[in-house]
Design a protein around this motif. Structure first.
Motif, mmCIF file in Angstrom:
data_model
loop_
_atom_site.group_PDB
_atom_site.id
_atom_site.type_symbol
_atom_site.label_atom_id
_atom_site.label_comp_id
_atom_site.label_asym_id
_atom_site.label_seq_id
_atom_site.Cartn_x
_atom_site.Cartn_y
_atom_site.Cartn_z
ATOM 1 N N ALA A 104 0.831 -1.206 0.000
ATOM 2 C CA ALA A 104 0.000 0.000 0.000
ATOM 3 C C ALA A 104 0.865 1.256 0.000
ATOM 4 C CB ALA A 104 -0.913 0.001 1.223
ATOM 5 N N GLY A 105 0.558 2.166 -0.918
ATOM 6 C CA GLY A 105 1.288 3.417 -1.003
ATOM 7 C C GLY A 105 2.580 3.336 -1.784
ATOM 8 N N ARG A 106 2.931 2.150 -2.280
ATOM 9 C CA ARG A 106 4.162 2.010 -3.069
ATOM 10 C C ARG A 106 3.982 1.017 -4.222
ATOM 11 N NH1 ARG A 106 7.921 -2.076 -0.121
ATOM 12 N NH2 ARG A 106 6.526 -3.072 1.379
ATOM 13 N N LEU A 107 2.752 0.971 -4.740
ATOM 14 C CA LEU A 107 2.416 0.069 -5.841
ATOM 15 C C LEU A 107 1.675 0.872 -6.906
ATOM 16 C CD1 LEU A 107 2.319 -2.874 -6.923
ATOM 17 C CD2 LEU A 107 0.206 -3.190 -5.611
ATOM 18 N N PHE A 108 2.277 0.945 -8.104
ATOM 19 C CA PHE A 108 1.749 1.723 -9.225
ATOM 20 C C PHE A 108 1.207 0.805 -10.316
ATOM 21 C CE2 PHE A 108 4.368 5.974 -9.292
ATOM 22 C CZ PHE A 108 3.512 6.510 -8.350
ATOM 23 N N ASN A 109 0.201 1.299 -11.021
ATOM 24 C CA ASN A 109 -0.262 0.659 -12.244
ATOM 25 C C ASN A 109 -0.579 1.740 -13.269
ATOM 26 O OD1 ASN A 109 -1.147 -1.568 -13.898
ATOM 27 N ND2 ASN A 109 -3.252 -0.948 -13.502
ATOM 28 N N ILE A 110 -0.531 1.359 -14.543
ATOM 29 C CA ILE A 110 -0.998 2.247 -15.606
ATOM 30 C C ILE A 110 -2.123 1.537 -16.332
ATOM 31 C CG2 ILE A 110 0.677 1.450 -17.359
ATOM 32 C CD1 ILE A 110 0.812 4.522 -18.177
ATOM 33 N N HIS A 111 -3.173 2.297 -16.638
ATOM 34 C CA HIS A 111 -4.365 1.710 -17.254
ATOM 35 C C HIS A 111 -4.716 2.511 -18.504
ATOM 36 C CE1 HIS A 111 -8.026 -0.642 -17.424
ATOM 37 N NE2 HIS A 111 -8.703 0.474 -17.635
ATOM 38 N N PRO A 112 -5.060 1.820 -19.607
ATOM 39 C CA PRO A 112 -5.321 2.525 -20.870
ATOM 40 C C PRO A 112 -6.745 3.063 -20.987
ATOM 41 C CG PRO A 112 -5.389 0.171 -21.231
ATOM 42 C CD PRO A 112 -5.018 0.365 -19.795
ATOM 43 N N SER A 113 -7.110 3.915 -20.051
ATOM 44 C CA SER A 113 -8.344 4.684 -20.156
ATOM 45 C C SER A 113 -8.242 5.854 -19.186
ATOM 46 C CB SER A 113 -9.584 3.842 -19.820
ATOM 47 O OG SER A 113 -9.727 3.691 -18.416
ATOM 48 N N LEU A 114 -9.189 6.760 -19.292
ATOM 49 C CA LEU A 114 -9.269 7.867 -18.337
ATOM 50 C C LEU A 114 -10.152 7.412 -17.177
ATOM 51 C CD1 LEU A 114 -9.740 10.855 -20.831
ATOM 52 C CD2 LEU A 114 -7.623 10.113 -19.706
ATOM 53 N N LEU A 115 -9.520 6.726 -16.225
ATOM 54 C CA LEU A 115 -10.267 6.226 -15.074
ATOM 55 C C LEU A 115 -11.024 7.373 -14.396
ATOM 56 C CD1 LEU A 115 -7.601 3.783 -13.588
ATOM 57 C CD2 LEU A 115 -9.711 3.160 -14.778
ATOM 58 N N PRO A 116 -12.223 7.102 -13.851
ATOM 59 C CA PRO A 116 -12.815 5.779 -13.629
ATOM 60 C C PRO A 116 -13.543 5.178 -14.823
ATOM 61 C CG PRO A 116 -14.235 7.448 -12.715
ATOM 62 C CD PRO A 116 -13.014 8.177 -13.210
ATOM 63 N N LEU A 117 -13.447 5.786 -16.000
ATOM 64 C CA LEU A 117 -14.064 5.188 -17.184
ATOM 65 C C LEU A 117 -13.329 3.916 -17.599
ATOM 66 C CD1 LEU A 117 -14.623 8.343 -19.448
ATOM 67 C CD2 LEU A 117 -16.343 7.112 -18.105
ATOM 68 N N HIS A 118 -14.080 2.915 -18.019
ATOM 69 C CA HIS A 118 -13.565 1.734 -18.715
ATOM 70 C C HIS A 118 -12.494 0.981 -17.918
ATOM 71 C CE1 HIS A 118 -15.925 3.528 -21.794
ATOM 72 N NE2 HIS A 118 -15.057 4.481 -22.075
ATOM 73 N N LYS A 119 -12.858 0.586 -16.720
ATOM 74 C CA LYS A 119 -11.984 -0.320 -15.980
ATOM 75 C C LYS A 119 -11.977 -1.674 -16.686
ATOM 76 C CE LYS A 119 -13.122 1.949 -11.605
ATOM 77 N NZ LYS A 119 -13.634 1.788 -10.229
ATOM 78 N N GLY A 120 -10.904 -2.442 -16.496
ATOM 79 C CA GLY A 120 -10.840 -3.768 -17.105
ATOM 80 C C GLY A 120 -10.251 -3.744 -18.510
ATOM 81 N N LEU A 121 -10.721 -4.655 -19.332
ATOM 82 C CA LEU A 121 -10.113 -4.916 -20.641
ATOM 83 C C LEU A 121 -10.837 -4.192 -21.778
ATOM 84 C CD1 LEU A 121 -9.560 -8.776 -20.207
ATOM 85 C CD2 LEU A 121 -7.900 -6.932 -19.809
ATOM 86 N N HIS A 122 -10.214 -4.230 -22.970
ATOM 87 C CA HIS A 122 -10.807 -3.749 -24.225
ATOM 88 C C HIS A 122 -11.218 -2.271 -24.122
ATOM 89 C CE1 HIS A 122 -10.715 -7.966 -25.115
ATOM 90 N NE2 HIS A 122 -11.635 -8.244 -24.215
ATOM 91 N N THR A 123 -10.375 -1.486 -23.508
ATOM 92 C CA THR A 123 -10.741 -0.107 -23.211
ATOM 93 C C THR A 123 -10.901 0.743 -24.469
ATOM 94 O OG1 THR A 123 -8.424 0.533 -22.964
ATOM 95 C CG2 THR A 123 -9.575 -0.207 -20.980
ATOM 96 N N HIS A 124 -10.081 0.509 -25.473
ATOM 97 C CA HIS A 124 -10.125 1.357 -26.674
ATOM 98 C C HIS A 124 -11.431 1.141 -27.432
ATOM 99 C CE1 HIS A 124 -6.004 1.852 -25.529
ATOM 100 N NE2 HIS A 124 -5.728 0.600 -25.813
ATOM 101 N N GLN A 125 -11.817 -0.098 -27.594
ATOM 102 C CA GLN A 125 -13.079 -0.403 -28.272
ATOM 103 C C GLN A 125 -14.261 0.123 -27.468
ATOM 104 O OE1 GLN A 125 -13.384 -1.663 -31.348
ATOM 105 N NE2 GLN A 125 -15.582 -1.284 -31.174
ATOM 106 N N ARG A 126 -14.189 -0.012 -26.166
ATOM 107 C CA ARG A 126 -15.296 0.455 -25.320
ATOM 108 C C ARG A 126 -15.423 1.981 -25.355
ATOM 109 N NH1 ARG A 126 -13.456 -2.190 -20.013
ATOM 110 N NH2 ARG A 126 -15.202 -1.052 -19.068
#
Length: 216
Positions: A104-126
């Motif tokens: 906690a507080g030292r774990l990063f992720n990058i996600h291919p959407s403008l969160l909170p939109l389109h969590k999960g997979l297939h973000t570009h198509q969605r």
């Protein structure tokens, strides 16, 4: 300030890993990658790491009886490198709550959407199917909620009339390679902190959607 120790987790090509490696080499990040760990032996990111002289480990999740057993072993391996920051760079595993809480507080992720939109997979198509006027990517702290942790920085792009999922993905990738090293640099410089009330940057609360990155 001493340089921070970083462990990067990957499952594939490692293009975001390469962006971070390049930023460290350029002196933009006051840290070093202590290890790159992959759950797939054929991940090209392992080659990128080896080419940069970085220690690599392969931990095949299929060799463990369940998710918890794998995450426990992964945590033990990561902790052997005493990291200040753990970076998920295309690590295609859903992590257990115990694992996430441990970092906690030292774990990063990058996600291919403008969160909170389109969590999960297939973000570009969605994004296209939703008729979104803009799309992009987000760096966030990881919490137990999938793609739901506090946001650090977002990079938007307009959705153009001729865009398809592939063209969006290509344009978003370019931005990923800019904002992920930027967020890592901020963390390693001691500028970012995750608190009970949200993310602080230089001691000041960030807005809920984090920084909005532009090339301008």
């Amino acid at each position: 300030m001493s340089e921070k120790r970083i462990v990067v987790l990957i499952s594939g090509s490692g293009s975001n890993l390469q962006a971070i490696i390049d930023s460290i080499a350029a002196g933009s990040i006051a840290g070093r990658i202590a290890a790159v760990i992959s759950n797939r032996a054929d991940a090209y990111g392992l080659t990128r790491a080896s080419n940069a002289g970085i220690d690599t480990q392969v931990m095949d999740h299929k060799q463990y009886p369940d998710r918890a057993a794998f995450d426990n072993a992964l945590q033990e391996t990561i902790d052997g490198y005493q990291p200040d920051l753990v970076v998920l760079a295309g690590f295609m595993r859903i992590l257990t709550p115990d694992f996430v809480r441990h970092y906690a507080g030292r774990l990063f992720n990058i996600h291919p959407s403008l969160l909170p939109l389109h969590k999960g997979l297939h973000t570009h198509q969605r994004a296209l199917e939703a008729g979104d006027p803009e799309h992009g990517c987000t760096v966030h702290f990881v919490t137990e909620e999938l793609d739901g942790g506090p946001l650090v920085v977002q990079a938007p792009i307009p959705v153009l009339p001729g865009d398809d999922a592939e063209s969006l993905q290509q344009r978003v990738h370019i931005l990923e390679h800019k904002i992920y090293p930027l967020a890592v640099a901020w963390f390693c410089a001691g500028r970012l902190e995750l608190t009970a009330t949200g993310v602080l940057f230089d001691g000041t609360p960030l807005p809920a959607n984090g920084f909005r990155y532009t090339d301008e």
